[in-house]
Design a protein around this motif. Structure first.
Motif, PDB file in Angstrom:
ATOM      1  N   PRO A 228       1.778   5.142   9.540  1.00  0.00           N
ATOM      2  CA  PRO A 228       1.093   4.410   8.827  1.00  0.00           C
ATOM      3  C   PRO A 228      -0.513   4.826   8.535  1.00  0.00           C
ATOM      4  CG  PRO A 228       2.311   3.019  10.337  1.00  0.00           C
ATOM      5  CD  PRO A 228       2.371   4.573  10.638  1.00  0.00           C
ATOM      6  N   GLY A 229      -0.848   4.758   7.435  1.00  0.00           N
ATOM      7  CA  GLY A 229      -2.164   5.060   7.132  1.00  0.00           C
ATOM      8  C   GLY A 229      -2.366   6.617   6.208  1.00  0.00           C
ATOM      9  N   ASP A 230      -1.298   7.308   6.206  1.00  0.00           N
ATOM     10  CA  ASP A 230      -1.177   8.501   5.637  1.00  0.00           C
ATOM     11  C   ASP A 230      -1.290   8.197   3.996  1.00  0.00           C
ATOM     12  OD1 ASP A 230      -0.581  10.098   7.944  1.00  0.00           O
ATOM     13  OD2 ASP A 230       1.587  10.083   7.568  1.00  0.00           O
ATOM     14  N   THR A 249      -0.591   4.583   0.015  1.00  0.00           N
ATOM     15  CA  THR A 249      -0.832   4.886   1.642  1.00  0.00           C
ATOM     16  C   THR A 249       0.441   4.248   2.152  1.00  0.00           C
ATOM     17  OG1 THR A 249      -2.484   4.283   3.135  1.00  0.00           O
ATOM     18  CG2 THR A 249      -1.968   2.590   1.498  1.00  0.00           C
ATOM     19  N   VAL A 251       2.494   2.401   4.831  1.00  0.00           N
ATOM     20  CA  VAL A 251       2.290   1.026   5.672  1.00  0.00           C
ATOM     21  C   VAL A 251       3.410   1.104   6.584  1.00  0.00           C
ATOM     22  CG1 VAL A 251       1.276  -0.118   3.518  1.00  0.00           C
ATOM     23  CG2 VAL A 251       3.893  -0.159   3.850  1.00  0.00           C
TER      24      VAL A 251
END
Length: 291
Positions: A228-230, A249, A251
């Protein structure tokens, strides 16, 4: 001999006057209150002027008293905010220091990339905007996700051109008419976009789900560990979408990939930019006719 303690007011004329004035004031106040009560009940409009005047007189007093009370009541929250702001300020200062170092490294890497491309003579097409137009409508309730753009062939818009918003990629032109064009949105199940992860360049494909999210599948199984955040951007593969356009992005993880949320929300778009295709495919050569 000392006077008795239970002396009646009748022995003092001053006490008699004070008692009489008190009775007069009490009776006058009761009469005035009764008259005002009757007037407000029998004729409310006549009493509105008096109410307005009273409100004008008491409003500053009420405001001052309310401000003082609110100020006293907010003292505990001020104290808590004081310590909280100091802690948040310290955290943000540390974050700014880290971001500054990363920004300097990114600038150095970008400069090195430009220098190496010049040395190698790498030739890359630039991002060219063909038209900027209003997004007239979008299909928000259907599983197929399209949008209508108020620009078409007259404005130079053709099928296959990518469409982006300030936040990121929107989709590509599916078909174009004289003054309007139909956009296949990024979140449509028929949309497939080559992407890469920004932190390590791992390639993959982002496919629409029809519900506002994207399914992201890596090309190589060893790069399946999305977190998550990539951040995902276009890779430039396929010749349609220019590289490094923000896409989505991550999640959450899935069994063989990840779920990602697009940066651009089609339902909230007012305007969109139509870009020239990253690589214009040459027209097929005409077939030679045998004599």
């Amino acid at each position: 001999m000392a006077p008795p303690r239970n002396r009646r007011p009748g022995f003092s004329r001053r006490a008699q006057y004070s008692l009489f004035i008190g009775y007069v004031i009490a009776i006058a106040g009761a009469l005035v209150g009764a008259v005002l009560l009757a007037l407000s009940t029998l004729n409310p409009p006549a009493f509105s002027a008096l109410r307005a005047g009273t409100a004008e007189i008491t409003a500053p007093i009420s405001w001052a008293a309310g401000s003082a009370w609110n100020g006293i009541a907010s003292i505990p929250s001020w104290i808590g905010s004081f310590f909280g702001v100091h802690a948040e300020n310290a955290r943000l200062q540390k974050q700014v220091a880290v971001d500054k170092q990363q920004l300097l490294r990114a600038r150095a890497i970008a400069y090195e990339n430009v220098r190496l491309k010049k040395l190698l003579g790498v030739r890359e097409p630039g991002e060219e905007t063909i038209a900027t137009a209003r997004v007239v409508s979008s299909s928000a309730t259907s599983t197929r996700r399209y949008a209508l753009l108020y620009a078409g062939l007259i404005q130079g818009v053709h099928a296959g051109m990518p469409v982006r918003a300030p936040d990121g990629l929107v989709g590509r032109i599916l078909e174009a008419g004289p003054d309007t064009a139909r956009i296949l949105l990024l979140i449509d199940p028929e949309s497939i976009v080559p992407v890469r992860r920004t932190k390590d360049g791992a390639p993959g494909f982002a496919t629409g789900r029809g519900d506002g999210l994207l399914d992201v599948k890596p090309i190589a199984l060893g790069n399946a560990e999305y977190a998550p955040g990539d951040v995902l951007v276009t890779s430039g593969s396929g010749g349609i979408f220019p590289p490094n356009l923000p896409v989505a992005t991550v999640v959450s993880r899935s069994r063989d990939g990840a779920l990602a949320k697009p940066f651009a929300v089609p339902d909230a778009l007012d305007y969109a930019l139509v870009l020239r295709a990253f690589v214009n495919m040459p027209a097929p050569a005409p077939a030679e006719t045998k004599p």
